[in-house]
Design a protein around this motif. Structure first.
Motif, PDB file in Angstrom:
ATOM      1  N   VAL A 126      40.639 -31.590  16.966  1.00  0.00           N
ATOM      2  CA  VAL A 126      39.734 -32.754  16.881  1.00  0.00           C
ATOM      3  C   VAL A 126      38.512 -32.548  17.765  1.00  0.00           C
ATOM      4  O   VAL A 126      37.391 -32.931  17.401  1.00  0.00           O
ATOM      5  N   ILE A 127      38.692 -31.927  18.923  1.00  0.00           N
ATOM      6  CA  ILE A 127      37.561 -31.631  19.798  1.00  0.00           C
ATOM      7  C   ILE A 127      36.582 -30.693  19.096  1.00  0.00           C
ATOM      8  O   ILE A 127      35.357 -30.883  19.156  1.00  0.00           O
ATOM      9  N   VAL A 128      37.106 -29.686  18.402  1.00  0.00           N
ATOM     10  CA  VAL A 128      36.257 -28.761  17.636  1.00  0.00           C
ATOM     11  C   VAL A 128      35.504 -29.501  16.547  1.00  0.00           C
ATOM     12  O   VAL A 128      34.309 -29.283  16.322  1.00  0.00           O
ATOM     13  N   GLU A 129      36.184 -30.406  15.862  1.00  0.00           N
ATOM     14  CA  GLU A 129      35.552 -31.185  14.799  1.00  0.00           C
ATOM     15  C   GLU A 129      34.430 -32.070  15.345  1.00  0.00           C
ATOM     16  O   GLU A 129      33.361 -32.184  14.733  1.00  0.00           O
ATOM     17  N   LEU A 130      34.689 -32.717  16.476  1.00  0.00           N
ATOM     18  CA  LEU A 130      33.664 -33.570  17.091  1.00  0.00           C
ATOM     19  C   LEU A 130      32.438 -32.747  17.487  1.00  0.00           C
ATOM     20  O   LEU A 130      31.305 -33.173  17.299  1.00  0.00           O
TER      21      LEU A 130
END
Length: 199
Positions: free
Chosen positions: A190-194
């Protein structure tokens, strides 16, 4: 989308006071709208040539008084205890950049709508409070907003961490969106997506 676009605009208009001075939540909302939108109006020629300048305006005028760390932890919810300190910090910073991008995009929709802010008083020892506002946009229906404000224990400064628009909480919406993805794919993904969304 229209409601949440206005929601972002309202949050922006509440939050450009210098972080060093402790205003009441009502003063914060009433005094910062003019400053932020006056700067945007004065920067129109530059913004037409360099739209990315809006992110700088958001960075300088807005983020110092958005409690993005508290909001990030609330978004994580039950997932918070399952993350490491390093993962939490990365998530907070990724969410911060995500908010900067979101608010900058929302500001491009500002068309000089009229905003009426509630005035009032709170107890001296209050740590959280709600402040109401109304957006008036020509012949369109009024939109009622409630700002959720939190007082910093160390500085005494009030910061916005959530808004409720016509009964819909931005924080709750994001918590449902991101917590489900974290549970399914893990916080690192999710951090990568953000980060990808915010670039």
């Amino acid at each position: 989308m229209r409601i949440f676009s206005y929601l972002f605009l309202l949050l922006l208009s509440t939050s450009s006071l210098a972080a060093s001075k402790a205003y009441s939540p009502f003063e914060t909302i009433n005094q910062t709208g003019d400053k932020l939108f006056t700067r945007i109006a004065a920067s129109q020629q530059q913004l037409e040539k360099f739209p990315e300048l809006m992110r700088d305006i958001v960075e300088q005028e807005l983020m110092p008084v958005i409690d993005y760390r508290y909001a990030s932890y609330k978004i994580l919810g039950k997932q918070l205890k399952k993350t490491s300190k390093e993962q939490r910090e990365k998530f907070v910073q990724a969410m911060r950049h995500y908010l900067i991008r979101t608010y900058a995009n929302a500001l491009n929709q500002y068309k000089d709508q009229q905003v009426i802010y509630e005035d009032g008083k709170i107890k001296a020892n209050a740590k959280m409070t709600s402040v109401n506002a109304t957006i008036i946009d020509g012949n369109k229906p009024d939109i009622h907003i409630t700002f959720q404000m939190r007082k910093n224990k160390k500085t005494g400064q009030w910061k916005a961490y959530d808004m409720v628009v016509e009964g819909i909480s931005l924080l709750s919406s994001k918590r449902a969106e991101f917590s489900n993805r974290i549970a399914k794919y893990g916080i690192d993904q999710v951090i990568v997506e953000l980060a990808a969304i915010s670039s």
